[in-house]
Each structure stands twice: as structure tokens, then as C-alpha cells.
Design an enzyme around this catalytic site. Structure first.
Site, PDB file in Angstrom:
ATOM      1  N   GLU A 105      -4.303   2.108  -7.182  1.00 33.88           N
ATOM      2  CA  GLU A 105      -4.713   3.080  -6.178  1.00 33.88           C
ATOM      3  C   GLU A 105      -3.810   4.143  -6.738  1.00 33.88           C
ATOM      4  O   GLU A 105      -2.472   4.362  -5.984  1.00 33.88           O
ATOM      5  CB  GLU A 105      -4.398   2.723  -4.822  1.00 33.88           C
ATOM      6  N   HIS A 136       0.837  -1.304   0.153  1.00 34.34           N
ATOM      7  CA  HIS A 136       0.095   0.054   0.080  1.00 34.34           C
ATOM      8  C   HIS A 136       0.785   1.209   0.000  1.00 34.34           C
ATOM      9  O   HIS A 136       1.945   1.222   0.673  1.00 34.34           O
ATOM     10  CB  HIS A 136      -0.887  -0.100   1.349  1.00 34.34           C
TER      11      HIS A 136
HETATM   12  P1  PGA Z   1      -9.769   5.456   0.655  1.00 35.56           P
HETATM   13  O1  PGA Z   1      -8.547   4.729   0.780  1.00 35.56           O
HETATM   14  O2  PGA Z   1     -10.955   4.645   0.091  1.00 35.56           O
HETATM   15  O3  PGA Z   1      -9.945   6.289   1.885  1.00 35.56           O
HETATM   16  O4  PGA Z   1      -9.443   6.601  -0.618  1.00 35.56           O
HETATM   17  C1  PGA Z   1      -8.334   3.468  -0.236  1.00 35.56           C
HETATM   18  C2  PGA Z   1      -6.998   2.942   0.283  1.00 35.56           C
HETATM   19  O5  PGA Z   1      -6.072   3.496   0.575  1.00 35.56           O
HETATM   20  O6  PGA Z   1      -6.765   1.674   0.259  1.00 35.56           O
END
Ligand code: PGA
Length: 232
Positions: free
Chosen positions: A145, A96
Site C-alpha cells: 500500500e 497499516h
Molecule cells: P483506500 O484505503 O482504499 O480508501 O485507499 C486502503 C487502505 O488504507 O487500506
């Protein structure tokens, strides 16, 4: 109907009591749908109690961890090795951007974590921040992401991020799928997903679900997200 993964990333939130309360609101209302996998990734300290409750109540929910050790069992103070975690989880988020930014995780460590997960039967969800993020072979599922889309940015500031455009996210997902033609790679999207925009993402041809942070913390909002997945 395509298979969908809806993954709640609770990050560093919720006591055990709060986690169980959430579970007992959401669990009874979840649809039992062959093509829909609901996965909760709480803190390590909540995993054991949540697992017991999910089993007792037979909720259609799987557990995942938010990270795991790049090493096996042994003298690695503070780490959670896949070999021990596998008693509790079937899945794990790996790489992440918050871990890369706050804890200095690099692509080499991430690759080791993927290996540890797979060697122990844990399905990794590798987070890729963009097309340049390396994807080890046979990753299975990756989560695209973009950092700019994470609701809290990288500095834990609510409201900073903006969701990506579903069409653009679909293009990146397609890029990864086409890059590994011999693998049956699935791509999910993460970043400011909520009940209002979930459908826009999962209805894209190359997107197979969502990794949801902030909006997954509220049980009612999470239920709406699942409901709005409909029968895609
Ligand atoms: P968010 O986070 O939905 O609050 O943008 C997603 C993540 O960081 O996995």
C-alpha cells in the site's frame, strides 16, 4: 485460477447497526467460489455481532481485525490481544500506514504483532508501504500500500490519494516475492481500489487480491468490486 483475497478495511467507520445492514445486503449476493476469500475488517466493537450473523446466515465471509496487540493477555490497557481476538477473527491487518503515522507504530512493534498473530493462529496481512519496509520471515501474505495511493492520504482527507499504476504495483509485488524465494509469499495491493480499477490490479501476475478502504464502505460498490473480479 489463482487464489484471491478481497479484504474490506472499514477503518473507524460504521455502527453495529450499519455494519449488520451492510452484511445483510452483501452477504446473500456473494459468489461461493473456492479461489475467492472475502474478508471484512470492521472496528473491534462490531466483530462479535457480525460473527454471529455470518454464522447464522452462512455467508461466505471471513472476519479480520484492523490491528492487534504486540503483547499477550495481561495489564495492557486498551489493547486487543491475539489470544482473545482469535475467538472472533481468522485474519488481521498489521502495520497499516495510518497506525504507523497516527499512533507511532514502528517496525519493531509490527514484528511483535506478527508474532502474536501467528502464535495464535491468526493470519496477518502485513502492510508494506514500499520496498524498504521490513518483512518478518514467513509472513504469508503482505499488502503493498503506497501511502500516496491511499484515498484519504494519511490525514483523513477524501480524494487525496491516487491509485498506483497496476504495472508498477506488480513490479513491487514481484520484488517481494523474489526476495523471499523459499517462502510462498502472496502479495495483495491496496490504495484507492474501486470497481473500475480492481481488474487491472488482480489480473497482474504477482498480485493476489486487494485491500480496500473507502470503496468497501458502500455495499453496492463492494459487490461490484467482487463481481468485477470475475474468474481471474
Ligand atoms: P483506500 O484505503 O482504499 O480508501 O485507499 C486502503 C487502505 O488504507 O487500506
Amino acid at each position: 485460477m489463482k487464489n484471491l483475497w478481497i479484504i474490506a478495511n472499514w477503518k473507524s467507520n460504521k455502527t453495529i447497526t450499519e455494519a449488520l445492514d451492510w452484511l445483510n445486503i452483501v452477504g446473500p449476493k456473494l459468489p461461493r467460489q473456492e479461489n475467492l476469500k472475502i474478508i471484512i475488517c470492521p472496528t473491534f466493537s462490531c466483530l462479535s455481532e457480525l460473527k454471529k450473523e455470518i454464522q447464522v446466515q452462512s455467508y461466505p465471509i471471513f472476519l479480520g481485525s484492523q490491528d492487534l496487540s504486540p503483547f499477550g493477555v495481561g495489564a495492557y490497557t486498551g489493547e486487543e490481544p491475539a489470544e482473545l481476538l482469535k475467538e472472533l477473527v481468522s485474519f488481521s491487518i498489521v502495520g497499516h500506514s495510518e497506525r504507523r503515522f497516527n499512533f507511532g507504530e514502528n517496525d519493531g512493534m509490527v514484528a511483535k504483532k506478527i508474532t502474536q498473530a501467528k502464535d495464535n493462529g491468526i493470519v496477518p496481512f502485513l502492510c508494506v508501504q514500499g520496498k524498504e519496509t521490513p518483512v518478518p520471515q514467513n509472513c504469508g501474505i503482505i499488502a503493498y500500500e503506497p501511502i500516496s495511493a491511499i484515498s484519504t492520504g494519511l490525514t483523513n482527507t477524501p480524494g487525496v490519494g491516487r491509485a498506483d499504476n497496476p504495472h508498477d504495483a506488480n513490479e513491487v509485488a514481484k520484488y517481494f516475492i523474489e526476495k523471499y524465494p523459499e517462502e510462498d509469499l502472496k502479495v495483495i495491493y491496496g490504495g484507492s481500489v474501486n470497481s473500475q480499477n480492481i481488474r487491472g490490479f488482480i489480473s497482474q501476475e504477482n498480485i493476489s487480491g486487494a485491500l480496500i478502504g473507502g470503496a468497501s464502505l458502500d455495499p453496492e460498490e463492494f459487490l461490484k468490486i467482487v463481481e468485477n473480479c470475475g474468474t481471474v
